[in-house]
Write an enzyme that holds these catalytic residues in place. Structure first.
Site, mmCIF file in Angstrom:
data_model
loop_
_atom_site.group_PDB
_atom_site.id
_atom_site.type_symbol
_atom_site.label_atom_id
_atom_site.label_comp_id
_atom_site.label_asym_id
_atom_site.label_seq_id
_atom_site.Cartn_x
_atom_site.Cartn_y
_atom_site.Cartn_z
ATOM 1 C CB SER A 1 -1.055 0.083 1.152
ATOM 2 O OG SER A 1 -0.361 0.083 2.382
ATOM 3 C CG MET B 1 8.312 -8.295 6.063
ATOM 4 S SD MET B 1 7.997 -7.296 7.313
ATOM 5 C CE MET B 1 7.777 -8.367 8.668
ATOM 6 C CG LEU C 1 18.375 -4.158 3.116
ATOM 7 C CD1 LEU C 1 18.072 -2.866 2.567
ATOM 8 C CD2 LEU C 1 18.265 -5.214 2.248
ATOM 9 C CG HIS D 1 8.924 1.345 12.626
ATOM 10 N ND1 HIS D 1 9.198 -0.036 12.528
ATOM 11 C CD2 HIS D 1 8.868 1.547 13.710
ATOM 12 C CE1 HIS D 1 8.878 -0.642 13.732
ATOM 13 N NE2 HIS D 1 8.606 0.289 14.496
HETATM 14 C C1 GRF Z 1 3.976 -0.595 6.665
HETATM 15 O O1 GRF Z 1 2.894 -0.701 7.969
HETATM 16 C C2 GRF Z 1 5.444 -0.186 7.239
HETATM 17 O O2 GRF Z 1 5.222 0.703 8.471
HETATM 18 C C3 GRF Z 1 5.944 -1.356 7.652
HETATM 19 O O3 GRF Z 1 5.322 -2.403 6.786
HETATM 20 C C4 GRF Z 1 4.098 -1.977 6.497
HETATM 21 C C5 GRF Z 1 3.933 -2.354 4.847
HETATM 22 O O4 GRF Z 1 2.677 -2.118 4.444
HETATM 23 N N1 GRF Z 1 7.202 -1.259 7.698
HETATM 24 P P1 GRF Z 1 2.374 -2.001 2.830
HETATM 25 O O5 GRF Z 1 2.906 -3.277 2.270
HETATM 26 O O6 GRF Z 1 3.062 -0.747 2.325
HETATM 27 O O7 GRF Z 1 0.943 -2.119 2.710
#
Ligand code: GRF
Length: 196
Positions: free
Chosen positions: A15, A94, A97, A113
């Site tokens: 998103s 996830m 790095l 974050h």
């Molecule tokens: C986000 O909430 C971000 O803060 C975290 O991972 C999530 C990714 O969401 N690091 P999306 O895949 O961009 O919807």
């Protein structure tokens, strides 16, 4: 204004990637996304790249769970360089790095974050804020370094925690804030580079 060449890395929903692509399309963000790369073959983020006609690729991560195998991480560097990427955007990526990426793109990797760092690094930060009884949480755009959810803070946005919030409602409200903050922070960076 200079159009910064971005490479977006993500493992999931995408998103934030969509918010960045929409912000570019509407002309608010003077950047271009050269490539979207995922360590998850079926990740919706790759589908979003295709929807926006952006080059995209699956990167087999290797046998480790929380980071890339060094061979894969070197391949990632090669893919980003080949695409002419100047700034790497982590959007729900996830894996932690390591040296190959950090040395190839020093201070050129951003992450978002879902907390007001330095509070609540790590997974499901909104649950940590809720459990602590905080009244305010938010999201943070920061430079990536060798520590998890650490590094210079570029921008933050506050989000209220409401009395009836569940982890789901709170996370959804934080994500709305992320979708505004991330493109704005990247645009700010484009403007500051233009000024130099
Ligand atoms: C986000 O909430 C971000 O803060 C975290 O991972 C999530 C990714 O969401 N690091 P999306 O895949 O961009 O919807």
């Amino acid at each position: 204004m200079k159009r910064l060449a971005l490479g977006i890395l993500g493992s999931g929903k995408g998103s934030n990637c969509r918010a960045i692509l929409e912000s570019i399309r509407s002309g608010e963000l003077p950047a271009e996304v050269r490539v979207v790369i995922s360590d998850v073959l079926e990740a919706p983020i790759l589908e979003i790249a295709r929807e926006f006609s952006v080059a995209n690729a699956y990167l087999p991560p290797g046998e480790f769970r929380t980071r890339l195998e060094p061979k894969s991480e070197m391949e990632l560097v090669r893919m980003l360089r080949d695409a002419g990427v100047e700034l790497v955007i982590l959007a729900g990526f996830m894996r932690v790095l390591k040296a190959p990426m950090l040395e190839a793109f020093p201070r050129r990797i951003l992450n978002i974050h879902p907390s007001l760092l330095p509070k609540y690094p790590g997974l499901e930060a909104w649950k940590q804020a809720l459990a602590a009884g905080d009244k305010i949480t938010g999201c943070t755009v920061h430079c990536v370094d060798e520590r998890i959810d650490h590094g210079d803070i570029i921008a933050q946005s506050e989000v209220p925690i409401l009395p009836n919030d569940t982890p789901e409602t709170l996370h959804a409200r934080i994500q709305i804030a992320e979708h505004a903050l991330y493109p704005a922070a990247i645009a700010e960076l484009c403007r500051s580079e233009e000024a130099h």
